[in-house]
Motif scaffolding. Structure first.
Motif, PDB file in Angstrom:
ATOM      1  N   SER A  39       0.817  -1.213   0.000  1.00 16.54           N
ATOM      2  CA  SER A  39       0.000   0.000   0.000  1.00 16.54           C
ATOM      3  C   SER A  39       0.858   1.272   0.000  1.00 16.54           C
ATOM      4  O   SER A  39       0.363   2.359  -0.295  1.00 16.54           O
ATOM      5  CB  SER A  39      -0.958   0.008   1.190  1.00 16.54           C
ATOM      6  OG  SER A  39      -0.251   0.177   2.396  1.00 16.54           O
ATOM      7  N   SER A  41       3.253   1.744  -2.064  1.00 21.45           N
ATOM      8  CA  SER A  41       3.751   1.911  -3.421  1.00 21.45           C
ATOM      9  C   SER A  41       3.257   3.216  -4.038  1.00 21.45           C
ATOM     10  O   SER A  41       2.157   3.691  -3.745  1.00 21.45           O
ATOM     11  CB  SER A  41       3.291   0.738  -4.294  1.00 21.45           C
ATOM     12  OG  SER A  41       3.612   0.964  -5.647  1.00 21.45           O
ATOM     13  N   GLN A  42       4.073   3.769  -4.914  1.00 22.92           N
ATOM     14  CA  GLN A  42       3.692   4.962  -5.655  1.00 22.92           C
ATOM     15  C   GLN A  42       2.833   4.626  -6.876  1.00 22.92           C
ATOM     16  O   GLN A  42       2.204   5.511  -7.455  1.00 22.92           O
ATOM     17  CB  GLN A  42       4.950   5.721  -6.116  1.00 22.92           C
ATOM     18  CG  GLN A  42       5.824   6.190  -4.968  1.00 22.92           C
ATOM     19  CD  GLN A  42       5.099   7.168  -4.047  1.00 22.92           C
ATOM     20  OE1 GLN A  42       4.400   8.065  -4.496  1.00 22.92           O
ATOM     21  NE2 GLN A  42       5.259   6.980  -2.751  1.00 22.92           N
ATOM     22  N   ASP A  43       2.820   3.355  -7.257  1.00 22.32           N
ATOM     23  CA  ASP A  43       2.040   2.907  -8.416  1.00 22.32           C
ATOM     24  C   ASP A  43       0.567   2.809  -8.003  1.00 22.32           C
ATOM     25  O   ASP A  43       0.216   2.034  -7.110  1.00 22.32           O
ATOM     26  CB  ASP A  43       2.551   1.543  -8.883  1.00 22.32           C
ATOM     27  CG  ASP A  43       1.853   1.035 -10.131  1.00 22.32           C
ATOM     28  OD1 ASP A  43       0.667   1.352 -10.343  1.00 22.32           O
ATOM     29  OD2 ASP A  43       2.501   0.292 -10.887  1.00 22.32           O
ATOM     30  N   PRO A  44      -0.315   3.579  -8.630  1.00 17.86           N
ATOM     31  CA  PRO A  44      -1.734   3.576  -8.248  1.00 17.86           C
ATOM     32  C   PRO A  44      -2.391   2.198  -8.353  1.00 17.86           C
ATOM     33  O   PRO A  44      -3.242   1.852  -7.529  1.00 17.86           O
ATOM     34  CB  PRO A  44      -2.384   4.562  -9.211  1.00 17.86           C
ATOM     35  CG  PRO A  44      -1.272   5.414  -9.718  1.00 17.86           C
ATOM     36  CD  PRO A  44      -0.043   4.565  -9.680  1.00 17.86           C
ATOM     37  N   ALA A  45      -2.016   1.411  -9.352  1.00 13.76           N
ATOM     38  CA  ALA A  45      -2.624   0.090  -9.508  1.00 13.76           C
ATOM     39  C   ALA A  45      -2.237  -0.822  -8.344  1.00 13.76           C
ATOM     40  O   ALA A  45      -3.074  -1.572  -7.817  1.00 13.76           O
ATOM     41  CB  ALA A  45      -2.211  -0.540 -10.837  1.00 13.76           C
ATOM     42  N   ILE A  46      -0.979  -0.763  -7.930  1.00 15.48           N
ATOM     43  CA  ILE A  46      -0.523  -1.585  -6.801  1.00 15.48           C
ATOM     44  C   ILE A  46      -1.167  -1.097  -5.508  1.00 15.48           C
ATOM     45  O   ILE A  46      -1.604  -1.889  -4.678  1.00 15.48           O
ATOM     46  CB  ILE A  46       1.014  -1.577  -6.706  1.00 15.48           C
ATOM     47  CG1 ILE A  46       1.601  -2.310  -7.917  1.00 15.48           C
ATOM     48  CG2 ILE A  46       1.488  -2.222  -5.408  1.00 15.48           C
ATOM     49  CD1 ILE A  46       3.106  -2.262  -8.010  1.00 15.48           C
ATOM     50  N   GLU A  47      -1.226   0.206  -5.356  1.00 12.17           N
ATOM     51  CA  GLU A  47      -1.852   0.770  -4.162  1.00 12.17           C
ATOM     52  C   GLU A  47      -3.324   0.354  -4.066  1.00 12.17           C
ATOM     53  O   GLU A  47      -3.817  -0.007  -2.989  1.00 12.17           O
ATOM     54  CB  GLU A  47      -1.726   2.290  -4.180  1.00 12.17           C
ATOM     55  CG  GLU A  47      -2.189   2.943  -2.903  1.00 12.17           C
ATOM     56  CD  GLU A  47      -2.015   4.454  -2.939  1.00 12.17           C
ATOM     57  OE1 GLU A  47      -2.380   5.083  -1.946  1.00 12.17           O
ATOM     58  OE2 GLU A  47      -1.548   4.999  -3.956  1.00 12.17           O
ATOM     59  N   LYS A  48      -4.029   0.378  -5.195  1.00 11.50           N
ATOM     60  CA  LYS A  48      -5.444  -0.021  -5.215  1.00 11.50           C
ATOM     61  C   LYS A  48      -5.591  -1.501  -4.878  1.00 11.50           C
ATOM     62  O   LYS A  48      -6.458  -1.892  -4.092  1.00 11.50           O
ATOM     63  CB  LYS A  48      -6.059   0.268  -6.578  1.00 11.50           C
ATOM     64  CG  LYS A  48      -7.523  -0.071  -6.650  1.00 11.50           C
ATOM     65  CD  LYS A  48      -8.119   0.260  -7.997  1.00 11.50           C
ATOM     66  CE  LYS A  48      -9.581  -0.140  -8.006  1.00 11.50           C
ATOM     67  NZ  LYS A  48     -10.195   0.039  -9.306  1.00 11.50           N
TER      68      LYS A  48
END
Length: 70
Positions: A39, A41-48
């Motif tokens: 969570s 992560s700066q990557d929105p897909a990984i964060e989601k």
């Protein structure tokens, strides 16, 4: 069962078994820690995806806790 013999009692429900609840919490703990790290992560897909995992694991943990008090 044979006529005249009482049926075998049902085994205790899995959610009422404290050892099983403890084991399940032990199994999901590493997943909760990993999802927490993801969570960040700066990557929105990984964060989601991490949020989805965390939410699901939180619901499971709450359900296990709820079953303990039922």
């Amino acid at each position: 069962p044979m006529p005249g013999t009482p049926p075998n009692p049902a085994p205790p429900a899995a959610e009422s078994d404290p050892r099983l609840r403890h084991d399940i919490r032990g199994i999901i703990s590493p997943a909760m820690l990993a999802a927490e790290q993801l969570s960040l992560s700066q990557d929105p897909a990984i964060e989601k995806a991490a949020t989805t995992i965390n939410d699901s694991l939180d619901r499971l943990a709450a359900r296990l806790k709820q079953r303990r008090t039922d």
